[in-house]
Design a protein around this motif. Structure first.
Motif, mmCIF file in Angstrom:
data_model
loop_
_atom_site.group_PDB
_atom_site.id
_atom_site.type_symbol
_atom_site.label_atom_id
_atom_site.label_comp_id
_atom_site.label_asym_id
_atom_site.label_seq_id
_atom_site.Cartn_x
_atom_site.Cartn_y
_atom_site.Cartn_z
ATOM 1 N N ALA A 281 41.543 34.776 59.091
ATOM 2 C CA ALA A 281 41.234 33.994 60.521
ATOM 3 C C ALA A 281 40.147 33.457 59.572
ATOM 4 C CB ALA A 281 40.500 35.143 60.547
ATOM 5 N N ALA A 282 40.211 33.303 57.760
ATOM 6 C CA ALA A 282 39.310 32.527 57.662
ATOM 7 C C ALA A 282 39.947 31.095 56.804
ATOM 8 C CB ALA A 282 38.563 32.686 56.229
ATOM 9 N N CYS A 283 40.873 31.220 57.431
ATOM 10 C CA CYS A 283 42.471 30.427 57.128
ATOM 11 C C CYS A 283 42.194 29.115 57.954
ATOM 12 C CB CYS A 283 43.417 30.379 56.135
ATOM 13 S SG CYS A 283 43.297 31.073 54.210
ATOM 14 N N GLU A 284 42.537 30.354 59.396
ATOM 15 C CA GLU A 284 43.087 29.599 60.491
ATOM 16 C C GLU A 284 41.718 28.559 60.608
ATOM 17 O OE1 GLU A 284 43.869 33.065 62.973
ATOM 18 O OE2 GLU A 284 46.451 32.716 61.655
ATOM 19 N N GLY A 285 40.458 29.522 60.638
ATOM 20 C CA GLY A 285 39.251 28.742 60.826
ATOM 21 C C GLY A 285 38.979 27.125 60.420
ATOM 22 N N LEU A 286 39.661 27.351 58.955
ATOM 23 C CA LEU A 286 39.655 26.460 58.427
ATOM 24 C C LEU A 286 40.725 24.808 58.715
ATOM 25 C CD1 LEU A 286 39.215 27.259 54.340
ATOM 26 C CD2 LEU A 286 37.992 26.005 55.850
ATOM 27 N N LYS A 287 41.970 25.356 59.221
ATOM 28 C CA LYS A 287 42.883 24.606 59.687
ATOM 29 C C LYS A 287 42.753 24.008 60.757
ATOM 30 C CE LYS A 287 46.949 25.172 62.012
ATOM 31 N NZ LYS A 287 48.736 26.373 62.850
ATOM 32 N N ALA A 288 41.784 25.025 62.065
ATOM 33 C CA ALA A 288 41.104 24.725 63.066
ATOM 34 C C ALA A 288 40.596 22.769 62.803
ATOM 35 C CB ALA A 288 40.756 24.981 64.187
ATOM 36 N N VAL B 179 38.867 50.374 37.628
ATOM 37 C CA VAL B 179 39.323 51.213 36.680
ATOM 38 C C VAL B 179 39.891 51.724 38.097
ATOM 39 C CG1 VAL B 179 38.910 52.795 35.635
ATOM 40 C CG2 VAL B 179 36.960 51.384 35.109
ATOM 41 N N ASP B 180 39.526 52.600 39.268
ATOM 42 C CA ASP B 180 40.103 52.930 40.000
ATOM 43 C C ASP B 180 41.017 51.894 40.855
ATOM 44 O OD1 ASP B 180 41.277 54.452 42.071
ATOM 45 O OD2 ASP B 180 38.955 55.872 42.536
ATOM 46 N N LYS B 181 41.906 52.260 41.243
ATOM 47 C CA LYS B 181 42.914 50.901 41.619
ATOM 48 C C LYS B 181 42.845 51.070 42.969
ATOM 49 C CE LYS B 181 46.232 49.351 38.852
ATOM 50 N NZ LYS B 181 46.270 48.113 38.589
ATOM 51 N N GLU B 182 42.507 52.370 43.887
ATOM 52 C CA GLU B 182 42.041 52.499 45.114
ATOM 53 C C GLU B 182 39.943 51.664 45.814
ATOM 54 O OE1 GLU B 182 44.094 53.435 47.637
ATOM 55 O OE2 GLU B 182 45.066 53.577 46.108
ATOM 56 N N GLN B 183 39.579 51.638 44.466
ATOM 57 C CA GLN B 183 38.341 50.967 44.454
ATOM 58 C C GLN B 183 38.894 49.722 44.783
ATOM 59 O OE1 GLN B 183 36.290 51.161 41.131
ATOM 60 N NE2 GLN B 183 34.078 51.301 42.939
ATOM 61 N N PHE B 184 38.072 49.160 46.250
ATOM 62 C CA PHE B 184 38.143 47.857 46.180
ATOM 63 C C PHE B 184 37.324 47.202 46.772
ATOM 64 C CE2 PHE B 184 39.092 44.376 49.308
ATOM 65 C CZ PHE B 184 40.584 43.402 48.822
ATOM 66 N N SER B 185 37.258 45.327 46.328
ATOM 67 C CA SER B 185 35.753 44.480 47.096
ATOM 68 C C SER B 185 35.828 43.188 47.366
ATOM 69 C CB SER B 185 34.480 45.328 46.399
ATOM 70 O OG SER B 185 34.421 44.453 45.438
ATOM 71 N N MET B 186 35.870 42.928 48.211
ATOM 72 C CA MET B 186 35.962 41.230 48.652
ATOM 73 C C MET B 186 35.172 40.791 49.469
ATOM 74 S SD MET B 186 39.051 39.281 50.070
ATOM 75 C CE MET B 186 40.216 39.336 47.679
ATOM 76 N N LYS B 187 34.634 39.432 49.206
ATOM 77 C CA LYS B 187 33.714 38.896 49.388
ATOM 78 C C LYS B 187 33.981 37.974 50.513
ATOM 79 C CE LYS B 187 28.960 37.175 50.185
ATOM 80 N NZ LYS B 187 27.737 37.180 49.473
ATOM 81 N N VAL B 188 34.066 37.707 52.176
ATOM 82 C CA VAL B 188 35.334 36.557 52.718
ATOM 83 C C VAL B 188 33.847 36.157 53.496
ATOM 84 C CG1 VAL B 188 36.350 36.434 54.223
ATOM 85 C CG2 VAL B 188 37.457 37.865 52.585
ATOM 86 N N GLY B 189 33.632 34.990 53.269
ATOM 87 C CA GLY B 189 32.606 34.514 54.175
ATOM 88 C C GLY B 189 30.902 34.876 53.585
#
Length: 189
Positions: free
Chosen positions: A67-74, A41-51
């Motif tokens: 960084a995760a994308c670059e890791g896959l590219k490697a 509801v609040d635009k400032e509230q954010f959460s994302m899981k990476v790895g």
């Protein structure tokens, strides 16, 4: 041959395409509900899981995504790099075009091109999720068009071939000529 092609389209092509589009629409409806249910509801509230790490800071999450994308590219592979609002995030490197492609997936898949801007990528992901409704409307239009094409094809296939009588006469004459030619061959020593 046109008539056979129409009959083939009526029997196989159109039903397959219609089934695929109906399934996609159903999946998109589910995805729209999931996106709406999980958007904060609040635009400032954010959460994302990476790895395996949960991020609540947009810059940190955006940096981790790249960084995760670059890791896959490697390692020359594609794979899951995270989750966002109950959608899985997959990435791969498109070597031909030298760019990262992200697939946002739940019931259906939505592709976006990743850029170098860490916050821009997060915005692209959010835009893709909020754009599902528009994509669903486009898919519904395609379905409607396909159903009309099927109806038209059925009407065309039901029409008699205008030169059917002439075709039958020619086929009968061809059969006569073939039998005469066969008789000539048999009589030759």
């Amino acid at each position: 041959s046109q008539k056979y092609r129409l009959e083939d389209n009526i029997a196989k092509h159109y039903p397959q395409q219609i089934t695929i589009l109906k399934e996609r629409i159903s999946g998109m409806q589910t995805d729209i509900q999931t996106a709406k249910a999980n958007l904060p509801v609040d635009k400032e509230q954010f959460s994302m899981k990476v790895g395996d790490k949960l991020f609540t800071d947009k810059k940190e999450a955006g940096t981790a995504l790249l960084a995760a994308c670059e890791g896959l590219k490697a390692i020359h592979t594609e794979g899951k790099i995270g989750t966002f609002h109950d959608f899985s995030l997959y990435a791969k490197f498109d070597a031909f075009n030298q760019r990262y492609i992200m697939t946002i997936k739940r019931k259906c898949s939505y592709l976006i091109e990743m850029g170098k801007d860490i916050l821009g990528n997060l915005q692209r992901i959010s835009n893709a999720l909020s754009g599902i409704e528009k994509k669903m409307e486009e898919t519904e239009q395609k379905l409607e068009t396909l159903q009309k094409q099927l109806e038209t094809a059925q009407e065309e296939a039901a029409k008699p071939f205008p030169k059917e009588k002439e075709l039958q006469e020619k086929m009968e004459r061809l059969a006569e000529l073939n039998s005469l030619l066969n008789m000539d061959e048999k009589e030759m020593p």
